[in-house]
Scaffold this motif. Structure first.
Motif, PDB file in Angstrom:
ATOM      1  N   ASP A  14       4.665  10.010  -7.218  1.00  0.00           N
ATOM      2  CA  ASP A  14       5.765  10.324  -8.148  1.00  0.00           C
ATOM      3  C   ASP A  14       5.227  10.605  -9.550  1.00  0.00           C
ATOM      4  OD1 ASP A  14       8.773  10.277  -8.819  1.00  0.00           O
ATOM      5  OD2 ASP A  14       7.954   8.798 -10.204  1.00  0.00           O
ATOM      6  N   LEU A  15       4.311   9.752 -10.002  1.00  0.00           N
ATOM      7  CA  LEU A  15       3.721   9.962 -11.331  1.00  0.00           C
ATOM      8  C   LEU A  15       2.917  11.255 -11.377  1.00  0.00           C
ATOM      9  CD1 LEU A  15       2.528   6.314 -12.120  1.00  0.00           C
ATOM     10  CD2 LEU A  15       4.512   7.501 -13.070  1.00  0.00           C
ATOM     11  N   LEU A  16       2.235  11.573 -10.285  1.00  0.00           N
ATOM     12  CA  LEU A  16       1.448  12.799 -10.221  1.00  0.00           C
ATOM     13  C   LEU A  16       2.343  14.031 -10.327  1.00  0.00           C
ATOM     14  CD1 LEU A  16      -1.527  13.734  -9.777  1.00  0.00           C
ATOM     15  CD2 LEU A  16      -0.951  13.955  -7.339  1.00  0.00           C
ATOM     16  N   LEU A  17       3.475  13.997  -9.607  1.00  0.00           N
ATOM     17  CA  LEU A  17       4.396  15.135  -9.632  1.00  0.00           C
ATOM     18  C   LEU A  17       5.009  15.327 -11.012  1.00  0.00           C
ATOM     19  CD1 LEU A  17       6.241  14.618  -6.211  1.00  0.00           C
ATOM     20  CD2 LEU A  17       4.692  16.480  -6.788  1.00  0.00           C
ATOM     21  N   ILE A  30       0.836  -1.208   0.000  1.00  0.00           N
ATOM     22  CA  ILE A  30       0.000   0.000   0.000  1.00  0.00           C
ATOM     23  C   ILE A  30       0.868   1.255   0.000  1.00  0.00           C
ATOM     24  CG2 ILE A  30      -1.652   1.351   1.352  1.00  0.00           C
ATOM     25  CD1 ILE A  30      -2.870  -1.300   2.285  1.00  0.00           C
ATOM     26  N   ILE A  31       1.870   1.282   0.861  1.00  0.00           N
ATOM     27  CA  ILE A  31       2.751   2.459   0.953  1.00  0.00           C
ATOM     28  C   ILE A  31       3.473   2.691  -0.363  1.00  0.00           C
ATOM     29  CG2 ILE A  31       4.804   3.410   2.081  1.00  0.00           C
ATOM     30  CD1 ILE A  31       3.936   1.848   4.613  1.00  0.00           C
ATOM     31  N   LEU A  32       4.045   1.629  -0.940  1.00  0.00           N
ATOM     32  CA  LEU A  32       4.813   1.777  -2.181  1.00  0.00           C
ATOM     33  C   LEU A  32       3.906   2.170  -3.351  1.00  0.00           C
ATOM     34  CD1 LEU A  32       7.315  -1.213  -1.921  1.00  0.00           C
ATOM     35  CD2 LEU A  32       7.647   1.168  -1.258  1.00  0.00           C
ATOM     36  N   THR A  33       2.682   1.640  -3.375  1.00  0.00           N
ATOM     37  CA  THR A  33       1.750   2.002  -4.446  1.00  0.00           C
ATOM     38  C   THR A  33       1.376   3.481  -4.363  1.00  0.00           C
ATOM     39  OG1 THR A  33       0.833  -0.244  -4.466  1.00  0.00           O
ATOM     40  CG2 THR A  33      -0.487   1.495  -5.486  1.00  0.00           C
ATOM     41  N   VAL A  34       1.110   3.953  -3.162  1.00  0.00           N
ATOM     42  CA  VAL A  34       0.786   5.375  -2.968  1.00  0.00           C
ATOM     43  C   VAL A  34       1.969   6.251  -3.384  1.00  0.00           C
ATOM     44  CG1 VAL A  34       0.289   7.161  -1.246  1.00  0.00           C
ATOM     45  CG2 VAL A  34      -0.925   4.966  -1.165  1.00  0.00           C
ATOM     46  N   GLN A  35       3.176   5.848  -3.018  1.00  0.00           N
ATOM     47  CA  GLN A  35       4.356   6.637  -3.370  1.00  0.00           C
ATOM     48  C   GLN A  35       4.593   6.660  -4.874  1.00  0.00           C
ATOM     49  OE1 GLN A  35       7.498   4.971  -0.915  1.00  0.00           O
ATOM     50  NE2 GLN A  35       7.007   6.345   0.786  1.00  0.00           N
ATOM     51  N   LEU A  36       4.337   5.536  -5.543  1.00  0.00           N
ATOM     52  CA  LEU A  36       4.457   5.515  -7.000  1.00  0.00           C
ATOM     53  C   LEU A  36       3.441   6.470  -7.623  1.00  0.00           C
ATOM     54  CD1 LEU A  36       5.599   4.366  -9.633  1.00  0.00           C
ATOM     55  CD2 LEU A  36       3.927   2.500  -9.450  1.00  0.00           C
TER      56      LEU A  36
END
Length: 480
Positions: free
Chosen positions: A436-439, A427-433
C-alpha cells in the motif's frame, strides 16, 4: 458430514455474519445519506438522549438478559425453566414500571420539543426492544441461528425503510430514526407471539424471595459490569458536550458508529456463533477447558485482527465515503476506535470465565479502574486536545481492562505458541502494508476512495486465501 463441529461452526458463523451484515450495510448507507440531511446539532441531542436511556436501560434491563444467559442451561437440565421464566418476567415488569416513572419525570421537566419527542420515543423503543431481546436470547441459546438472524435482519431493514418514509415523505426530523425502530419492534413481537406454539407455564407460585435474590445477586454483578462498559464507550459524549459545542458530540458519535458497526459487529458475530458452546464449556468445566478457550481466542484473533488493520489504514477513505462533509474531520479517530473494539472482544473471554467461576471481585475491580481511568483521562485530555482525544482515552481504558482481566484469570495464552500461530498473519499484513505504501508513496499513484475499496477487497481476498489452511488446522485442533 453436515453435522460435524467444523461445518456447524461455519454454518452458524455464516448465518450470524449475514444477519450482522444487513444491519451494518444499512448503517453504512444511512451514514452518508443522513449525515448530509440531519445537522451535527441534531445528532448531538439524539446522541445524548439515546445514550442516557442506554444507561437507564442498562440499570433496569440488561442484567436480566445476562441472568437468562447464565441460568438457562442449568434450569433446562433441572427442568425448572418455567420457574426461571416466571421470575425473569416479573423482574422485567418491575423494571418497565420504573422506566415509565423515570421517563414521565423527564418529560415533565424537558422544554425542547425535539428532546421531548426523542425521550418519549426512546422509552418506547427500549421497552419494546427489551421484550423482543429476551426472546431472542432464548433463540440464540438454542442455537437457532437462522431464525435469530431472520428476525434481526427484518428488524433492521424494516426500521430503515420506515426511516426513509418518515424523513423524506413525511418530513420528520431526526426523531424518525426512533419511530421506525419502535414500529418494527411492535410488529415483530405481535408476529412472533402469534407463531409460538407452546408458551411456558408461568405462575406467581414460582416467584420466591430466594429465586429473586439469586437472580439479583448474579444480575447485580452483570449490571455493574455492563454499566462500566457503557461508561467506557459513551461517557466521553457528556464530557465533550461539557467542554465544547453539541455539534462535536454529533461528529464524534457518527465517527464512533463506523467502528461500532464494523469491528464491534464482527466481534458480536463471533460470540453469537461460539456462545452456546462456550456456555456449555464453562458450565460443565471439562478437563481441557483452558485449552478450548485458548483455541477460540486464537481463532478470534486470526479472523478479526486483519479487519482492524484494513479499516485502520483506509480510515480517511472510509470517512469520505460514509460521512457528510461536516463529519469527515474526525477520521483520524477511526483506528483507535477499531482497536478498542478488538481489545474489548478479547476481554470478553476472560470476563465470561471469571463470571462462571463466581470471581466477582476482580471483575468489579477491573471495570471500576478502567471506567475511572477513562473518565479522568477524558477530563484531562478533551479540554486540551479536543473531542478527538476521547478516542485515545477509550483505547487506553480498554487496554487497562484487558490486562487486569488477563492477569486475574488463570488462562494464559500470551506466549510463544500464540506468536508462532499468528506469525503468518503478521507476515501477510506487513507485506500488504508495504504494498500500500509503495503504491501511494513510491509510485505516487492517486488512489481515490473507490479504488481504495478495490484495493481493500484484493487485500482481504489474498489474506483469506493464504491463511485458509492455517485457520482450518487451528479449528480442527479446537474441535478434536
Amino acid at each position: 458430514m453436515n453435522n460435524t463441529p467444523q461445518n456447524k461452526f461455519y454454518r452458524d458463523f455464516l448465518w450470524y455474519f449475514t444477519g450482522s451484515v444487513i444491519p451494518a450495510v444499512i448503517v453504512f448507507i444511512r451514514l452518508p445519506v443522513f449525515t448530509r440531511y440531519f445537522s451535527p446539532e441534531e445528532y448531538g441531542y439524539y446522541t445524548l438522549v439515546t445514550r442516557t436511556f442506554a444507561y437507564i436501560s442498562m440499570v433496569l434491563f440488561s442484567w436480566i438478559s445476562s441472568c437468562l444467559w447464565r441460568f438457562h442451561t442449568e434450569a433446562e437440565k433441572k427442568n425448572t425453566l418455567n420457574a426461571l421464566y416466571s421470575n425473569l418476567i416479573f423482574l422485567s415488569l418491575v423494571s418497565s414500571l420504573l422506566m415509565f416513572l423515570i421517563t414521565s419525570f423527564w418529560l415533565v421537566m424537558v422544554k425542547s420539543t425535539l428532546v421531548y419527542r426523542l425521550v418519549f420515543l426512546s422509552f418506547l423503543q427500549l421497552t419494546s426492544g427489551q421484550a423482543l431481546g429476551l426472546y431472542l436470547v432464548i433463540v440464540r441459546i438454542r442455537e437457532r441461528a437462522l431464525f435469530y438472524n431472520l428476525v434481526y435482519s427484518l428488524q433492521a431493514a424494516g426500521a430503515f425503510a420506515l426511516l426513509f418514509y418518515f424523513a423524506f415523505y413525511l418530513d420528520y426530523r431526526i426523531e424518525s430514526m426512533l419511530i421506525g425502530q419502535v414500529i418494527m419492534n411492535v410488529v415483530l413481537i405481535l408476529v412472533i407471539s402469534a407463531t409460538i406454539k407452546k408458551y411456558p407455564r408461568l405462575s406467581l407460585r414460582h416467584i420466591t424471595a430466594k429465586s429473586v435474590r439469586e437472580l439479583l445477586a448474579y444480575g447485580s454483578v452483570g449490571l455493574y459490569i455492563s454499566f462500566c462498559v457503557l461508561i467506557l464507550i459513551s461517557a466521553d459524549r457528556y464530557i465533550i458536550a461539557l467542554f465544547s459545542d453539541i455539534d462535536f458530540v454529533g461528529i464524534y458519535n457518527q465517527i464512533y458508529m463506523i467502528g461500532q458497526f464494523s469491528i464491534y459487529h464482527l466481534v458480536t458475530v463471533y460470540f453469537n456463533t461460539i456462545n452456546p458452546r462456550l456456555i456449555k464449556i464453562l458450565t460443565f468445566k471439562p478437563v481441557d477447558l483452558n485449552d478450548q478457550i485458548k483455541g477460540y481466542i486464537r481463532f478470534f484473533i486470526i479472523i478479526i485482527l486483519p479487519l482492524v488493520f484494513y479499516f485502520s489504514i483506509f480510515s480517511r477513505q472510509m470517512a469520505f465515503i460514509l460521512l457528510g462533509e461536516k463529519f469527515r474531520i474526525g477520521y483520524r479517530m477511526i483506528p483507535f476506535i477499531m482497536t478498542s473494539s478488538f481489545i474489548y472482544g478479547l476481554t470478553l473471554f476472560n470476563e465470561a470465565k471469571l463470571k462462571f467461576e463466581n470471581r466477582y471481585k476482580p471483575l468489579i475491580t477491573g471495570m471500576t479502574i478502567a471506567s475511572l481511568a477513562n473518565i479522568l483521562l477524558n477530563f484531562l485530555m478533551v479540554p486540551v486536545w479536543g473531542y478527538q482525544a476521547a478516542a485515545w482515552t477509550t483505547l487506553v481504558a480498554y487496554l487497562i481492562l484487558y490486562f487486569f482481566f488477563y492477569f486475574a484469570d488463570s488462562t494464559r495464552y500470551l506466549d510463544m505458541k500464540l506468536l508462532k500461530s499468528l506469525l503468518p498473519v503478521f507476515i501477510i499484513l506487513t507485506v500488504q502494508l508495504g504494498l500500500d505504501l509503495l503504491l501511494r508513496m513510491a509510485f505516487r499513484l492517486k488512489i481515490n476512495e473507490w479504488l481504495t475499496i478495490v484495493e481493500g477487497a484484493v487485500f482481504l481476498s489474498a489474506y483469506l486465501f493464504l491463511i485458509r489452511k492455517h485457520a482450518r488446522n487451528i479449528f480442527l485442533l479446537l474441535n478434536n
